[in-house]
Design a protein around this motif. Structure first.
Motif, mmCIF file in Angstrom:
data_model
loop_
_atom_site.group_PDB
_atom_site.id
_atom_site.type_symbol
_atom_site.label_atom_id
_atom_site.label_comp_id
_atom_site.label_asym_id
_atom_site.label_seq_id
_atom_site.Cartn_x
_atom_site.Cartn_y
_atom_site.Cartn_z
ATOM 1 N N UNK A 104 7.296 1.865 -4.352
ATOM 2 C CA UNK A 104 6.288 1.887 -3.746
ATOM 3 C C UNK A 104 5.388 0.642 -4.082
ATOM 4 N N UNK A 105 5.080 -0.310 -3.379
ATOM 5 C CA UNK A 105 4.309 -1.495 -4.070
ATOM 6 C C UNK A 105 3.036 -1.171 -3.477
ATOM 7 N N UNK A 106 1.969 -1.666 -4.314
ATOM 8 C CA UNK A 106 0.655 -1.811 -3.844
ATOM 9 C C UNK A 106 0.047 -2.940 -3.893
ATOM 10 N N UNK A 107 -0.636 -3.677 -3.129
ATOM 11 C CA UNK A 107 -1.114 -4.802 -2.871
ATOM 12 C C UNK A 107 -2.883 -4.583 -3.154
ATOM 13 N N UNK A 108 -3.563 -5.117 -4.246
ATOM 14 C CA UNK A 108 -5.069 -5.395 -3.924
ATOM 15 C C UNK A 108 -5.353 -6.730 -4.300
ATOM 16 N N UNK A 167 0.072 -7.318 -7.276
ATOM 17 C CA UNK A 167 0.975 -6.525 -6.800
ATOM 18 C C UNK A 167 1.414 -5.355 -8.051
ATOM 19 N N UNK A 168 1.592 -4.379 -7.685
ATOM 20 C CA UNK A 168 1.917 -3.108 -8.846
ATOM 21 C C UNK A 168 2.897 -2.294 -8.256
ATOM 22 N N UNK A 169 3.736 -1.559 -8.725
ATOM 23 C CA UNK A 169 4.733 -0.806 -8.090
ATOM 24 C C UNK A 169 4.969 0.527 -9.102
ATOM 25 N N UNK A 170 5.548 1.409 -8.228
ATOM 26 C CA UNK A 170 6.028 2.671 -8.755
ATOM 27 C C UNK A 170 7.219 3.064 -8.171
ATOM 28 N N UNK A 171 7.582 4.266 -8.665
ATOM 29 C CA UNK A 171 8.854 4.700 -7.944
ATOM 30 C C UNK A 171 8.549 5.702 -6.789
ATOM 31 N N UNK A 172 9.390 5.778 -5.704
ATOM 32 C CA UNK A 172 9.116 6.723 -4.749
ATOM 33 C C UNK A 172 9.180 8.332 -5.159
ATOM 34 N N UNK A 173 9.770 8.505 -6.217
ATOM 35 C CA UNK A 173 10.422 9.745 -6.635
ATOM 36 C C UNK A 173 9.007 9.984 -7.558
ATOM 37 N N UNK A 174 8.594 9.433 -8.171
ATOM 38 C CA UNK A 174 7.313 9.660 -8.817
ATOM 39 C C UNK A 174 6.302 10.014 -7.991
ATOM 40 N N UNK A 175 5.858 9.389 -6.790
ATOM 41 C CA UNK A 175 4.992 9.705 -6.217
ATOM 42 C C UNK A 175 5.201 10.959 -5.320
#
Length: 811
Positions: free
Chosen positions: A457-461, A465-473
């Protein structure tokens, strides 16, 4: 046969010219034009900072505080600039660094920056070498100090400050317009260039002039002057003399009507032609389309004069004619205000702005800052996140992250301040829990867009750009994945390690004391990495608004546009389910890079499909690029000279759907260097979204209706509507449709004639307004035909009634 009627018209002029009000109005027009004649303008570089230039005060405080307290920032551009602020502001910045809630006035920050424009002791070429410098700054840096002019030097200083504080300032034009009067500059100036200034005049100033100067003042004065024409005609001696001539009663009345309108035509012509000459000679705006104001103003007067005409026939009193016409004007004004109220407070907040799908389930975000899902049982949109449009909350566009799971966020007050108020939590909607939002991971501050790429999952601000894993979400939100497709290696926890994040910031669990903890919090405060999200931008790549991005169908590449720079980023691990740490924190690779003109931070729309990338920027041809190398394949004008406000790639087909400001959707197919357009049948479209699961294009139109269209594979783009969502009306929407809309239809829309003028003068039927950094742009569609038709029908009815009454009544 014509002479008697010309004599009647001339008699109307004689009657009007005998009015003292007319001569007062004529003198007032010439005094007004003479007073306006000394106005002028000049165009300078945009240098001075103003408080509203600071798009994000929270981020700016955090960055400056970090520049003061972080030893590693001491000799960087940020640190050197932070030390130039006054002592009282630096004291408050140190309080911010210690985690205290300190308010710093934006005006004081802007004033401090303006002082730095005059004294550039803070500048060091080596320190600024690592900052992102736009092409304009690079060009100014090449000018020797002994050859650069003072405006250019101040402009260069401003650009250096903006480079040291990326993401803080609103994107502004390089040029500013300053108005002057008799050689003296006004204290205010417009932070726009000449082209934007002309658009401002055509699209906003001229309609306002039409509403008040022509639509209120002159029309009212015209009624005062011409109200006596019909009562004077009906005097026994005058009427008998006129009827003794070989003319019919109907033509006599119409001649009197034309005489009154011709008189107003002469008065309006003086004002409009005078304003056109002043704008041409003094402002260099030679737009002959401004002269369209003359016939439209006369047409508007004719609508009100038709009421005065009938009232004069009925009561034979100029006073009553004026009174009845004023009451009619008040009635039209009230209906217009009520209609505008319903447009702004009932219809606009319900308009769909973003869509997301999971099978047959639909989740939407609205212009009013609400999140809704479609309830097929009640055939209505059910609230998931209620909003108050007056707060101007911002809903981060929802995205499907797993089967039965949709992620989004709400930024309170986000339309005014992208950072909103308080921390920003990721909200996960779960089908098994009736799509109720579950708070999860803390998002990077200022997140405006979420994307799913493989297991990330990538977040744009506004910082990157920053990312984490779907599983962690899913783990953090307490939701189990219905169909897990991640390996156990992808899971991360909050336990942390002694390692540093990709942006160099240590984990908060390790660095929880001393100045290092302050710095970590400041990085998060300014939109940096959080406990779960890690920076993935390659080193040396910084995103400058406007930023647009999309995922290529290969599932491992991102295409990013950032103010004149088009890039393709490859994510590590191939975007699949494995990858361990790669899936979360490893940076992307810059695989292709293309530099374009800055274009003064113009609005941009971008989409990726198949092996292609489409980029549309204001006032430029639409460009079609090859995705791998970013080589230009074709460029073509925007369809029907409309502005593209949204684009969607149609899967792996190398085709695009484009939404333009006129509310139409067009499918573009490329053949060599030629592009063919096919317009879809929907109108009043507000949003489009391609559903990767079903391969259908969702088209939101007419406020909250949606069509799911299957687009044929050939160039003709045959369309099959496989599903249509037509929700039932709510109570206020029912009032709008069945009461307000018919009432507005039967009432002449005199107020909307200003929109007709705006279209005639500007040559555009629609345009987009709003912050160029925001994906949600407000689209203004000018009503051109409706006011003309409604006023024409009303005018025809009133003249018919007057002629019938005059022909059958024995005067």
């Amino acid at each position: 046969m014509i002479k008697p009627y010309l004599a009647v018209i001339a008699d109307s002029f004689h009657s009007a010219l005998s009015s003292r009000i007319l001569w007062i109005a004529m003198v007032a027009i010439w005094i007004f034009l003479a007073a306006l004649a000394p106005i002028g303008y000049h165009e300078d570089y945009t240098t001075t900072f103003r408080w509203f230039d600071l798009d994000n005060g929270t981020q700016m405080k955090a960055m400056l505080a970090r520049g003061l307290v972080d030893p590693e920032e001491s000799e960087t551009a940020l640190g050197r600039l932070a030390r130039t602020f006054p002592e009282d502001i630096k004291r408050k910045l140190r309080q911010v660094a210690r985690g205290e809630d300190v308010r710093i006035d934006k005006g004081a920050l802007a004033d401090s920056l303006n002082e730095s424009l005059d004294n550039e002791d803070w500048y060091d070429a080596e320190a600024w070498r690592t900052t992102v410098r736009l092409r304009e700054l690079r060009e100014l840096d090449e000018i020797p100090d002994d050859e650069i002019s003072e405006p250019e030097r101040r402009r260069r200083a401003r650009l250096r400050i903006e480079a040291a504080l990326p993401g803080v300032f609103t994107a502004m034009s390089a040029r500013s317009i300053t108005l002057s009067y008799a050689g003296f500059d006004f204290p205010a100036f417009f932070l726009i260039g000449k082209e934007q200034f002309v658009s401002l005049i055509n699209q906003f100033v001229v309609p306002i002039m039409m509403d008040w100067l022509l639509g209120f003042a002159l029309i009212f004065l015209g009624i005062l002057v011409t109200a006596s024409i019909i009562p004077d005609m009906l005097q026994p001696g005058s009427l008998h003399l006129l009827l003794s001539k070989p003319i019919s009663r109907t033509m006599l009345l119409l001649s009197k009507f034309i005489g009154g309108c011709a008189f107003v035509f002469l008065c309006v012509s003086q004002l409009v032609i005078g304003l056109w000459l002043i704008s041409g000679f003094r402002l260099d705006i030679w737009n002959a389309r401004v002269l369209w104001c003359i016939p439209v103003a006369v047409f508007l007067f004719a609508v009100f004069f038709s009421v005065s005409l009938l009232a004069g026939l009925r009561w034979r009193s100029p006073i009553l004619s004026i009174g009845v016409t004023c009451m009619f004007g008040a009635f039209v004004l009230v209906i217009g205000l009520i209609g505008g109220y319903f447009d702004a407070l009932v219809r606009a907040p319900d308009r769909i702005s973003q869509l997301s799908f999971d099978g047959q389930d639909i989740v939407i975000a609205t212009r009013g800052g609400e999140l809704k899902r479609f309830d097929s049982e009640s055939n209505q949109w059910a609230d998931v996140i209620e909003g108050d449009f007056r707060r101007r909350d911002l809903i981060v566009p929802p995205v499907r992250i797993a089967p039965g799971k949709i992620a989004t966020a709400r930024i309170r007050g986000g339309r005014f301040n992208l950072y909103g108020s308080g921390s920003l939590d990721l909200l996960v909607l779960d089908r098994s829990k009736d799509w109720k939002p579950n708070p999860g991971l803390r998002l990077p501050n200022g997140t405006r867009r979420l994307l799913v790429v493989g297991n990330r999952l990538i977040a744009l601000n506004n910082t990157g750009l920053m990312a984490t894993t779907i599983q962690q979400v899913l783990d953090e939100s307490g939701i189990e994945d219905d169909e897990p497709d991640q390996t156990s290696d992808d899971r991360t926890t909050d336990s942390g390690t002694d390692s540093e994040a990709e942006d160099g910031s240590p984990d908060i669990e390790v660095s929880n004391i001393g100045v290092t903890a302050w710095i970590t919090d400041l990085i998060r405060m300014q939109g940096g990495a959080t406990e779960a999200f890690r920076v993935i931008l390659p080193k040396g790549v910084t995103l400058t608004d406007p930023v647009r991005l999309d995922v290529l169908p290969d599932g491992r590449s991102l295409v990013v546009y950032a103010r004149g720079r088009l890039m393709r980023l490859e994510l590590p691990g191939g975007g699949g389910g494995g990858g361990g740490d790669d899936a979360q924190g490893a940076t992307a690779t810059l695989a292709a890079d293309l530099m374009l003109d800055d274009n003064d931070a113009a609005r941009a729309t971008m989409a990726a499909a198949g092996r292609s990338v489409l980029l549309a920027r204001d006032d430029e041809p639409v460009r079609w690029y090859q995705a791998d190398s970013l080589a230009l394949l074709a460029e073509f004008p925007s369809p029907d000279d409309q502005t593209v406000v949204a684009a969607e790639g149609l899967g792996a087909t190398d085709r695009f759907a484009l939404l333009t400001t006129d509310g139409s959707v067009r499918v573009a197919t490329r053949s060599g260097d030629r592009v063919e357009w096919v317009t879809l049948p929907q109108s009043e479209v507000t949003a489009i979204k391609y559903d990767q699961q079903s391969g259908r294009l969702a088209i939101a139109h007419h406020i909250d209706s949606i069509d799911f269209a299957a687009i044929g594979p050939d160039a003709t783009a045959s369309v099959t509507i496989e599903r249509a969502v037509r929700p039932s009306l709510t109570s206020w929407r029912s009032v709008d449709r069945y009461v307000i809309t018919p009432l507005r239809t039967l009432t002449p829309q005199t107020g909307e004639l200003s929109q007709t003028v705006a279209a005639l003068v500007s040559g555009k039927t629609s345009f987009a307004i709003g912050d160029v950094a925001n994906d949600e742009q407000e689209v203004v569609q000018l009503k051109i035909v409706r006011p003309v038709v409604s006023c024409s029908l009303f005018l025809a009815v009133m003249l018919t009634l007057s002629c019938v009454y005059f022909a059958r009544r024995d005067f």
